[in-house]
Structure formats: C-alpha cells, structure tokens
Design an enzyme around this catalytic site. Structure first.
Site, PDB file in Angstrom:
ATOM      1  N   TRP A 207      50.550  33.872 -42.930  1.00  8.98           N
ATOM      2  CA  TRP A 207      49.344  34.851 -42.846  1.00  8.98           C
ATOM      3  C   TRP A 207      49.596  34.963 -44.329  1.00  8.98           C
ATOM      4  O   TRP A 207      49.240  36.117 -45.053  1.00  8.98           O
ATOM      5  CB  TRP A 207      49.923  36.759 -42.278  1.00  8.98           C
ATOM      6  CG  TRP A 207      49.471  37.531 -41.661  1.00  8.98           C
ATOM      7  CD1 TRP A 207      50.322  38.822 -41.805  1.00  8.98           C
ATOM      8  CD2 TRP A 207      47.658  37.985 -42.224  1.00  8.98           C
ATOM      9  NE1 TRP A 207      48.506  39.678 -41.708  1.00  8.98           N
ATOM     10  CE2 TRP A 207      47.602  39.332 -41.617  1.00  8.98           C
ATOM     11  CE3 TRP A 207      46.701  36.593 -42.431  1.00  8.98           C
ATOM     12  CZ2 TRP A 207      46.023  39.351 -41.922  1.00  8.98           C
ATOM     13  CZ3 TRP A 207      45.410  36.802 -42.651  1.00  8.98           C
ATOM     14  CH2 TRP A 207      45.604  39.067 -42.353  1.00  8.98           C
TER      15      TRP A 207
ATOM     16  N   ALA B 182      45.398  33.861 -40.144  1.00  2.00           N
ATOM     17  CA  ALA B 182      45.739  33.339 -40.972  1.00  2.00           C
ATOM     18  C   ALA B 182      45.178  32.162 -40.825  1.00  2.00           C
ATOM     19  O   ALA B 182      44.247  32.361 -42.316  1.00  2.00           O
ATOM     20  CB  ALA B 182      47.631  32.881 -41.237  1.00  2.00           C
TER      21      ALA B 182
ATOM     22  N   LYS C 287      50.420  45.028 -29.223  1.00  3.61           N
ATOM     23  CA  LYS C 287      49.431  44.599 -28.509  1.00  3.61           C
ATOM     24  C   LYS C 287      49.767  42.457 -29.043  1.00  3.61           C
ATOM     25  O   LYS C 287      49.176  41.626 -27.654  1.00  3.61           O
ATOM     26  CB  LYS C 287      48.143  44.049 -29.350  1.00  3.61           C
ATOM     27  CG  LYS C 287      47.981  43.945 -31.026  1.00  3.61           C
ATOM     28  CD  LYS C 287      48.172  42.201 -31.132  1.00  3.61           C
ATOM     29  CE  LYS C 287      48.633  42.013 -32.895  1.00  3.61           C
ATOM     30  NZ  LYS C 287      48.623  40.426 -33.198  1.00  3.61           N
TER      31      LYS C 287
ATOM     32  N   THR D 103      43.513  38.489 -30.410  1.00  2.61           N
ATOM     33  CA  THR D 103      45.380  37.541 -30.242  1.00  2.61           C
ATOM     34  C   THR D 103      45.730  37.108 -29.386  1.00  2.61           C
ATOM     35  O   THR D 103      46.406  36.059 -28.290  1.00  2.61           O
ATOM     36  CB  THR D 103      46.494  39.080 -30.861  1.00  2.61           C
ATOM     37  OG1 THR D 103      46.105  39.277 -32.377  1.00  2.61           O
ATOM     38  CG2 THR D 103      47.747  38.163 -30.955  1.00  2.61           C
TER      39      THR D 103
ATOM     40  N   ARG E  43      50.263  33.087 -32.216  1.00  2.00           N
ATOM     41  CA  ARG E  43      51.371  31.691 -31.574  1.00  2.00           C
ATOM     42  C   ARG E  43      52.302  33.032 -30.305  1.00  2.00           C
ATOM     43  O   ARG E  43      52.245  32.185 -29.505  1.00  2.00           O
ATOM     44  CB  ARG E  43      52.314  32.231 -32.940  1.00  2.00           C
ATOM     45  CG  ARG E  43      52.277  31.726 -33.087  1.00  2.00           C
ATOM     46  CD  ARG E  43      53.430  31.473 -35.062  1.00  2.00           C
ATOM     47  NE  ARG E  43      52.417  32.245 -36.048  1.00  2.00           N
ATOM     48  CZ  ARG E  43      52.687  32.783 -37.290  1.00  2.00           C
ATOM     49  NH1 ARG E  43      54.393  33.330 -36.770  1.00  2.00           N
ATOM     50  NH2 ARG E  43      52.391  33.964 -37.600  1.00  2.00           N
ATOM     51  N   ASN E  44      51.484  34.297 -30.113  1.00  2.00           N
ATOM     52  CA  ASN E  44      51.593  35.122 -29.130  1.00  2.00           C
ATOM     53  C   ASN E  44      50.938  33.971 -28.051  1.00  2.00           C
ATOM     54  O   ASN E  44      52.290  34.755 -26.452  1.00  2.00           O
ATOM     55  CB  ASN E  44      50.978  36.058 -29.176  1.00  2.00           C
ATOM     56  CG  ASN E  44      52.489  37.024 -30.209  1.00  2.00           C
ATOM     57  OD1 ASN E  44      53.444  37.605 -30.129  1.00  2.00           O
ATOM     58  ND2 ASN E  44      51.464  36.932 -31.286  1.00  2.00           N
TER      59      ASN E  44
ATOM     60  N   GLU F  47      56.318  37.257 -32.852  1.00  2.00           N
ATOM     61  CA  GLU F  47      56.649  38.303 -32.688  1.00  2.00           C
ATOM     62  C   GLU F  47      56.420  39.061 -31.685  1.00  2.00           C
ATOM     63  O   GLU F  47      57.391  40.397 -31.130  1.00  2.00           O
ATOM     64  CB  GLU F  47      55.948  39.046 -33.956  1.00  2.00           C
ATOM     65  CG  GLU F  47      56.465  38.894 -35.384  1.00  2.00           C
ATOM     66  CD  GLU F  47      56.919  39.655 -35.865  1.00  2.00           C
ATOM     67  OE1 GLU F  47      57.557  40.650 -35.031  1.00  2.00           O
ATOM     68  OE2 GLU F  47      57.105  39.803 -37.686  1.00  2.00           O
TER      69      GLU F  47
END
Length: 346
Positions: free
Chosen positions: A13, A141, A192, A249, A256-257, A282
C-alpha cells in the site's frame, strides 16, 4: 515550500500510494529498512515482493535512511502496519518539523492500547491529533499502482491540512474527497476488515451470495453502531471509508482479509493462514481490538464476537454461523443507535 514527499514504509500500500504521488510530483522518496528492496526500486523500478510485475515511476526513489527520506519534505505519508506504527512514528520524531503535513493510510488499532493510528502518531510526534490527515477508502494497492480509477477520502480536523493532502494525491486516476470526521474514517477503515474476514469465511464455507450480502449489511450495522457510540458521524459509514471500503475488501480476491477468511472457512488453522499469507492481515488484530472495544462501550457486535471465537477460541466456523442465525428475533432497526447529522455536528 518544498514539493518533496516522504513515504514510510515500502509495503504494497505504501508503494502504491508512493506511485500516485510520484505521478504528481518530481521528488518522492520511499523509506524501507530492506536494502535489497531499496536497490530494486532504485535500479529496476519494481517492488517485486509486494507488487510483482508492476513498473514504478522512474522518479520514485528509495532509501534505507529515514533522515534522507524525510529531510526537506513538505509532507510525510506513513503506511506502516498497525503493530509497527508506534516504532516508525517514534523514529520519525528525530526528523519531524512542525510545518510538515503528516498523513497516514493504515487501517487498524494498536492492539495493546486499543488506540487509533492518529492517536499513536500524535503521541510519538508530540503534535495535535486533529492536525494529522487520514487517507482511507476502497482502494486495492494492486489496482492503484496500475492506475485503475480509484476514489478515496482524506479526513482531518484541520481543513488546510486536508486540502493539502487532497492536492498532493489528486489526479485523473486517483480522485480524493475531504471529510472532517477523522474518528469515523479511521473506525470504518479498521472495522470493515473484520467483516471482510467474515465474508471470506462465508465464501470458504460455500455459503453463497445470499449469506455474504446479509453479512455485509449486518456487518455495516455493527460498524456504524459502535462508531456512533464512540462519537463518529453516522453518515461517514455510508461513504467511501465505510460502505465503499467494506464492499471492495469483502468481495475481492485482492483482499488479504478476504483470502485469510476463505482459508479459515475451508478448515485451515489460523497459524497456517498467517504463515502462508506472508503479509499483515489487519482484520485478525482488529477483531481482537473490537472484542475489547465492544465490551468497553457496551455495544453488541455479534459478527465480530463470533469471529473472535473462531480466531482465538478455536470455534468451528460452521458453529459460529449457526450461532448468528439462531439469535433471538429482532426488528431490522432494533438497537441501531444512530445520531442525526445535526446532533453529531452540534
């Protein structure tokens, strides 16, 4: 005023945002501790570990020396993982000037203290938290660095600082709005990630689109509920930092989440998920933080609570879904404590 911009650090990012800045400004320097990464950015104009097969602007320079990156900069963008934010901000203090604009684009909490990133940065730099700028919104990203059309928001109590940040990033591919609700933008961006984990888990379990749509809708209700209780503007959660970032997301394999949640839904243990990702997820740390915050404020977050039990108490994901589906009947708006804009603004 100098046109130089410093970026800390060179993850996916940070590198993507540095590429946006370098498209707008001739003097952009990104800092990394990794000497090989710095050499690759300077000589090959690539950051292959985080953004493979992508060419970076030739005027984007990299260094292993934070002083070299920050010296003479008009603005500093911090994009460190939440667990490293305090350390990076503490290192920045030695080179910090009060006339610099400080922007951060990290979505998470400091798990040990439950503090937002702007609070952590202001504590370490000794500056006013409201003068910092938060950048957030629906923005992978991998797409930003390829100059796909992207729209984000920058939030600050300091309208001049927000306007400077808006001008730094704004171009034909990267549209930027401003917002005064720093608290709401930070909370939305962090929380989120929990719902995105849940969406990935739902997909990993094979539950389909109906389940995911319900998860996103009720997840947004949870985020809004706790956000308003903490003092955020409810309208922020309907904007780019809220529903916009949640959708991107929770529905994309770039996330990634989402990927971590999908692996969990397919039966992979948490340690294996983290080892295989190779980058920070995260949402896992944020789930732990949200569990503590919801208890502190006395706000129900049933989705976050069930995810906490899956992640940290080894609960079977299918049992967690059964627990959510088996909750007592409610009206849709029950317990949705939302302030009006006039109440919040006053």
């Amino acid at each position: 005023m100098s046109n130089k911009v410093a970026v800390l650090v060179a993850g996916s990012w940070g590198t993507a945002l540095a590429s946006v800045l370098a498209a707008n400004h001739p003097d952009v320097v990104i800092w990394s501790r990794n000497a090989e990464q710095v050499q690759e950015i300077n000589e090959k104009h690539m950051n292959s570990r985080y953004l493979p097969e992508v060419s970076l602007p030739e005027n984007l320079k990299a260094t292993t020396e934070m002083e070299e990156a920050v010296n003479g900069a008009a603005a500093v963008l911090i994009v460190a993982p939440s667990k490293a934010m305090r350390e990076v901000a503490r290192s920045l203090k030695a080179y910090w000037r009060e006339d610099m604009i400080c922007i951060h684009a990290t979505k998470g909490f400091e798990t040990e203290t439950m503090k937002r990133m702007s609070t952590v940065i202001s504590e370490e730099l000794g500056c006013t938290e409201g003068d910092l700028v938060v950048l957030s919104g629906p923005s992978h990203a991998e797409e930003v660095v390829r100059r796909c059309p992207t729209t984000v928001v920058v939030a600050s109590l300091n309208q001049k600082a927000a306007a400077v940040a808006q001008d730094l990033f704004m171009n034909a591919d990267f549209r930027v709005y401003t917002n005064r609700d720093m608290l709401g933008v930070e909370l939305a961006g962090a929380l989120k990630n929990i719902i995105a984990l849940g969406a990935g888990m739902s997909d990993g379990l094979g539950y389909g689109d109906n389940a995911k749509a319900a998860l996103l809708t009720r997840g947004l209700a949870e985020i809004t509920r706790i956000g308003v209780e903490m003092g955020a503007n409810p309208l922020t959660f309907s904007g780019l930092a809220g529903v916009g970032d949640l959708v991107v997301t929770a529905t994309s394999q770039h996330s990634r989440n989402w990927r971590a949640g999908s692996m969990l839904g397919q039966g992979t243990k948490l340690d294996e998920v983290l080892n295989s990702m190779g980058m920070v997820v995260e949402g896992i740390r944020t789930t732990k933080a949200a569990h503590t915050i919801s208890e502190k404020f006395g706000v129900q977050m049933p989705i976050a609570d069930q995810l906490y039990q899956v992640l940290f108490e080894d609960k079977d994901p299918r049992i967690a879904v059964e627990a959510l589906m088996g909750r007592d009947p409610k009206t849709e708006m029950e317990s949705m404590k939302l302030a009006t804009w006039e109440q919040w603004h006053s």
